[in-house]
Design an enzyme around this catalytic site. Structure first.
Site, PDB file in Angstrom:
ATOM      1  N   ARG A   1       0.912  -1.144  -0.088  1.00 32.74           N
ATOM      2  CA  ARG A   1       0.026  -0.051   0.059  1.00 32.74           C
ATOM      3  C   ARG A   1       0.799   1.349  -0.040  1.00 32.74           C
ATOM      4  NH1 ARG A   1      -3.917  -2.030  -1.614  1.00 32.74           N
ATOM      5  NH2 ARG A   1      -5.794  -2.224  -0.654  1.00 32.74           N
TER       6      ARG A   1
ATOM      7  N   GLU B   1      -1.940   8.202  -3.988  1.00 31.55           N
ATOM      8  CA  GLU B   1      -2.329   7.480  -5.343  1.00 31.55           C
ATOM      9  C   GLU B   1      -4.015   8.143  -5.484  1.00 31.55           C
ATOM     10  OE1 GLU B   1      -1.397   3.638  -4.591  1.00 31.55           O
ATOM     11  OE2 GLU B   1      -3.381   3.055  -4.986  1.00 31.55           O
TER      12      GLU B   1
ATOM     13  N   HIS C   1      -1.148   0.660  -9.393  1.00 29.05           N
ATOM     14  CA  HIS C   1      -2.228  -0.178  -8.737  1.00 29.05           C
ATOM     15  C   HIS C   1      -2.890  -1.295  -9.315  1.00 29.05           C
ATOM     16  CE1 HIS C   1      -3.705  -0.270  -4.393  1.00 29.05           C
ATOM     17  NE2 HIS C   1      -3.869  -1.103  -4.878  1.00 29.05           N
TER      18      HIS C   1
HETATM   19  C1  DGY Z   1      -6.358  -5.200  -2.624  1.00 25.22           C
HETATM   20  O1  DGY Z   1      -7.162  -6.240  -3.025  1.00 25.22           O
HETATM   21  O2  DGY Z   1      -6.346  -4.683  -1.632  1.00 25.22           O
HETATM   22  C2  DGY Z   1      -5.492  -4.596  -4.126  1.00 25.22           C
HETATM   23  O3  DGY Z   1      -4.777  -3.700  -3.631  1.00 25.22           O
HETATM   24  C3  DGY Z   1      -6.614  -3.835  -4.827  1.00 25.22           C
HETATM   25  O4  DGY Z   1      -6.547  -4.652  -6.101  1.00 25.22           O
END
Ligand code: DGY
Length: 327
Positions: free
Chosen positions: A239, A268, A286
């Protein structure tokens, strides 16, 4: 009367159709990213929300939507949701674990390989018409085979990344909140548990797969990057906010580490523009879980959770059982 839901972003039409069999659905197939006020207004009178990581679900939003009973996130990560506040408001929260493990692990490897072997940088140079002759040192990068891979965050995705390393003859070291059971370590290419600093010092390459929480903000900053090898590649598929992006940009610019592969960023989608000035970073928007099959599985998983939550069943991926005592 059917319960009423908001699907907050565009999603596969077949999943919308499935949801319509159970609910009165307000969809958003034009894919507008709602402001907080717009989201609150769309949620008036709704029993549930099919959300994505773009929707911030905080105390204020919950207070303005007293009828809301369930927020089902189409993501394994749920740092966009204040789960404690949801529990206090009696709103159940779910995520989509497991269905994306292998796809996300594949992508972690794609970023690691692209950054270590300078693939996007070399392609850009070729596309720019600069390829006139072969040179012994053109785009020489780092080997992965035989190297030591450091994984921070050894959950299901971290373990899937480790399993893939056997084909490269790598050693795996990992750091995690808690040590894995011996049989899981064995399956994860005999991964060895180490402290975070030891990992950063010893790993040839480091992959971040830990979930975000405020306590883990800037887990990798100036001091941590300083421990890494100058030849190391850093991959972040966790993240934004886990890495101090400004510190990473300085390190990449000064070649204090060799390269980075990033799928997630602070703030982001408005990433720090300085990233775009660097050639030793591979940047993706992402998309680690973005295979067709996996995104469909995630959407159906979120739909399963919502259907269960609003029909009196326990959702398969309930994150806050305490919320069910509320409403
Ligand atoms: C998640 O599932 O947390 C991803 O970052 C989004 O696809």
């Amino acid at each position: 009367m059917k319960p009423s839901i908001l699907v907050a972003r565009a999603v596969f039409p077949e999943v919308i159709e499935r949801l319509r069999q159970h609910f009165d659905v307000e969809d958003n197939q034009e894919d507008k990213v709602y402001t907080a006020d717009e989201l609150a207004s769309r949620l008036q009178g709704k029993d549930g929300m099919f959300s994505t990581l773009s929707e911030r679900v905080d105390q204020a939003l919950l207070a303005s939507c007293p009828q809301l009973k369930a927020v089902c996130n189409m993501a394994v990560g749920y740092n966009n949701i204040d789960v404690d506040a949801a529990s206090r408001a009696g709103v159940v929260v779910t995520n989509t674990p497991d269905v994306l493990n292998e796809t996300t692990a594949d992508f972690g490897w794609a970023l690691l390989m692209a950054a270590a072997r300078r693939i996007t940088e070399a392609e850009q140079w070729l596309r720019d018409g600069k390829w006139q002759k072969w040179r012994y040192d053109s785009f020489v990068g780092a080997d992965l085979h035989g190297a030591t891979l450091g994984i921070i965050g050894m959950g299901r995705i971290g373990q899937a990344i480790a399993r893939r390393s056997t084909g490269f003859g790598m050693q795996v070291i990992y750091h995690n909140r808690s040590r894995l059971a011996p049989e899981l370590e064995a399956q994860a290419n005999h991964a060895r548990y180490v402290g975070r600093e030891e990992l950063l010092r010893e790993a040839d390459h480091v992959v971040l797969v830990l979930p975000y929480s405020p306590a883990l903000h800037h887990t990798i900053g100036e001091a941590e990057i300083a421990l890494m090898k100058p030849t190391a590649v850093l991959v972040n598929i966790a993240r934004g906010g886990i890495v101090d992006d400004a510190a990473l940009i300085r390190a990449l610019r000064e070649r204090r580490i060799a390269a980075a592969g990033l799928d997630v960023y602070e703030n982001e989608p408005a990433l720090n523009p300085d990233f775009l000035t660097l050639t030793n970073v591979v940047l993706t928007p992402h998309i680690a879980s973005a295979s067709v099959a996996t995104r469909l599985a995630m959407a159906n998983c979120a739909a399963d959770n919502l259907i269960a939550a609003l029909t009196g069943a326990v959702p398969p991926n309930l994150l806050n059982p305490e919320a069910t005592k509320g409403k």
